[in-house]
Design a protein around this motif. Structure first.
Motif, short mmCIF file in Angstrom:
data_model
loop_
_atom_site.label_atom_id
_atom_site.label_comp_id
_atom_site.label_asym_id
_atom_site.label_seq_id
_atom_site.Cartn_x
_atom_site.Cartn_y
_atom_site.Cartn_z
N HIS A 116 21.21 -59.33 -0.43
CA HIS A 116 21.15 -60.63 0.26
C HIS A 116 22.32 -61.52 -0.14
O HIS A 116 22.95 -62.18 0.71
CB HIS A 116 19.83 -61.33 -0.05
CG HIS A 116 19.78 -62.74 0.43
ND1 HIS A 116 19.68 -63.82 -0.42
CD2 HIS A 116 19.88 -63.27 1.68
CE1 HIS A 116 19.70 -64.93 0.29
NE2 HIS A 116 19.81 -64.62 1.56
N CYS A 151 21.86 -63.06 9.40
CA CYS A 151 21.76 -63.29 7.96
C CYS A 151 20.41 -63.88 7.58
O CYS A 151 19.86 -63.56 6.52
CB CYS A 151 22.89 -64.20 7.49
SG CYS A 151 24.50 -63.38 7.43
N GLU A 175 17.76 -62.31 4.97
CA GLU A 175 17.16 -63.09 3.88
C GLU A 175 15.64 -63.00 3.93
O GLU A 175 14.98 -62.80 2.90
CB GLU A 175 17.60 -64.54 3.98
CG GLU A 175 17.05 -65.42 2.87
CD GLU A 175 17.54 -66.85 2.96
OE1 GLU A 175 17.16 -67.65 2.09
OE2 GLU A 175 18.30 -67.16 3.89
N VAL A 189 14.48 -59.51 2.78
CA VAL A 189 14.56 -59.34 1.33
C VAL A 189 13.43 -60.10 0.64
O VAL A 189 12.79 -59.59 -0.30
CB VAL A 189 15.93 -59.80 0.80
CG1 VAL A 189 15.93 -59.87 -0.73
CG2 VAL A 189 17.03 -58.86 1.29
#
Length: 494
Positions: free
Chosen positions: A345, A434, A438, A441
């Motif tokens: 990440h 992204c 995130e 994760v």
């Protein structure tokens, strides 16, 4: 094992440098007129200095090398003086073992100094050194460290051009839960068992069992890792003994061929260390047989005794990790996997920031960190993917985890490469991708109970062309999505 990559031929160069440095150290001892036991001591001291000193900077390596005699000389004197008082000698060695393992909490320097202290005591037992030999042993050790330092820091300073990788620190803890504290108690208990059982087998060569325990506990974190390492040590020793019967015994200490074969073994130790513990132990065992031949005490019975003592050491290590402050393979593996995912990440965020025009963003440093973390993941999962592991379902899931994390690393490397291109442009869709990475994760790194009902959102498929950065991000999302199954399955204990 046979096709392991060697980027930049780093392992090859380090191995050749080790042969050169140790050869120079032994030559210096011989030219100084020192005895054969002193020359062997010098060669082993140089080997340890080149093998164990792993500070991230050249300056740090030089400082650690300079500190080796500070711990080595007092231990050498103690071991030589206490050889005639077995009970006190054994108690002091156990204290050295505890302190040597405990010192690993201070990073590479503590690790190297702890190993050097232990091995100095071991070498004294190996050579049956007495106080009268101390001046020569001190001189040989000092000459060897100086000679190997000339090669390492002067003639062939590989690390000056290629920085040594920084090994990720073990997860911190408090009290007995701290890894170094726990391992100090485990290793000391295992070595106490090895001393007692080893002396039942042999009053002269009992120290081989203690040496086996010590090295089994190096670079292991869970009971599974320790058990697998013990198995590999025994296997490498058995194969090495078989070769020793064919190679070392017929030579019977002949000078020139023995020296040449010892150099080959030194190369094998350094070249195989990062790839296969079994092959490294094979080289160590053959070298030990050759050194016994030089000392004039080699016979087939001694080699068989070596196998038995190694087996005793492996048994002691196994009992210690099962009974003394045990840590499961799952607990260790879960920690390293979470750290690797957080690193994925972080690298993604840095790459997106770089593409958005932030010049200070640097995903490359996270790529390097991820490679090291994945090495730790593979090491912690090794017990589950071992061919002899009876847990078939867990083996399958462990292999899936390794493959998918490798896929994540591949996509992250590609993303970082795209971000490094000054002509790469930012796409508004990068921010959304992204954010999905995130969220994925975060979902994967939550505690098992908390994440059981959370879905990992991800784009449906790879884009067909378009921005390369988006292609890598979508590949990363797919890998994270696939990780849900093995990570939420029975990698945890049944």
């Amino acid at each position: 094992m046979f096709m392991a990559p060697d980027p930049g031929l780093a392992r090859l160069r380090i191995s050749l440098r080790a042969v050169l440095g140790i050869g120079l150290a032994v030559a210096a001892s011989e030219l100084a007129g020192l005895s054969l036991p002193a020359s062997i001591t010098g060669g082993l001291a140089a080997l340890l200095a080149l093998f164990t000193v792993g500070d991230p900077t050249v300056r740090g390596q030089a400082v650690t090398t300079a500190l080796l005699p500070v711990v080595g000389f007092p231990v050498l004197a103690l071991a030589a003086m206490l050889n005639t008082v077995p009970t006190v000698r054994d108690a002091i060695w156990l204290a050295v073992i505890f302190c040597g393992v405990y010192a690993r909490r201070w990073g590479p320097r503590g690790h190297a100094l702890g190993i050097f202290a232990f091995m100095t005591f071991f070498i004294t037992q190996f050579l049956h050194a007495v106080p009268g030999q101390l001046p020569q042993l001190y001189a040989a050790m000092a000459l060897a460290l100086a000679a190997s330092s000339v090669v390492r820091f002067g003639v062939w300073c590989i690390e000056r051009r290629t920085a040594a990788p920084v090994v990720p620190a073990a997860p911190a803890g408090r009290g007995l839960s701290r890894p170094t504290t726990r391992q100090a108690f485990q290793a000391t208990a295992a070595c106490a068992f090895a001393i007692a059982a080893g002396q039942v087998l042999s009053h002269e060569r009992w120290y081989w069992a203690v040496g086996a325990v010590w090295w089994i506990f190096v670079n292991t974190a869970s009971r599974g890792e320790t058990l697998v390492r013990g198995f590999r040590r025994v296997l490498g020793t058995v194969i090495g003994i078989a070769l020793g019967l064919v190679i070392a015994v017929p030579l019977n200490g002949a000078g020139a061929p023995t020296a040449g074969l010892v150099a080959v073994c030194v190369f094998g130790i350094f070249y195989a260390a990062a790839v296969s513990y079994t092959w490294m132990m094979l080289a160590v065992t053959v070298m030990a047989g050759l050194l016994y031949g030089l000392l004039g005490v080699l016979d087939p019975g001694l080699l068989v005794l070596r196998v038995m003592e190694t087996g005793v050491g492996a048994l002691g290590a196994a009992l210690a990790v099962l009974l003394v402050l045990p840590v499961t393979t799952h607990a260790t593996t879960d920690t390293w996997i979470q750290r690797a995912l957080h690193c994925v990440h972080a690298c993604t965020s840095e790459a997106a920031a770089r593409l958005a025009g932030a010049p200070a963003a640097d995903p490359a440093r996270y790529v390097a960190e991820l490679e090291l973390l994945l090495g730790r993941v593979r090491l912690s999962l090794a017990p589950l993917v071992h061919p002899l592991s009876p847990l078939r379902a867990r083996k399958t899931r462990a292999r899936q985890v390794i493959e998918l994390l490798d896929q994540c690393a591949q996509e992250v490397r590609g993303l970082a490469s795209v971000a490094a291109d000054p002509d790469a442009s930012h796409d508004a869709r990068l921010a959304a991708a992204c954010r999905r990475v995130e969220a994925a994760v975060e979902a994967l790194t939550m505690p098992d109970a908390a994440r059981s009902g959370i879905a990992v959102a991800v784009a449906a498929a790879h884009p067909s062309g378009g921005e390369p950065a988006l292609t890598h991000l979508h590949g990363l999302e797919q890998a994270l999505k696939a990780l849900v199954v093995p990570l939420r399955g029975a990698i945890a204990p049944a």
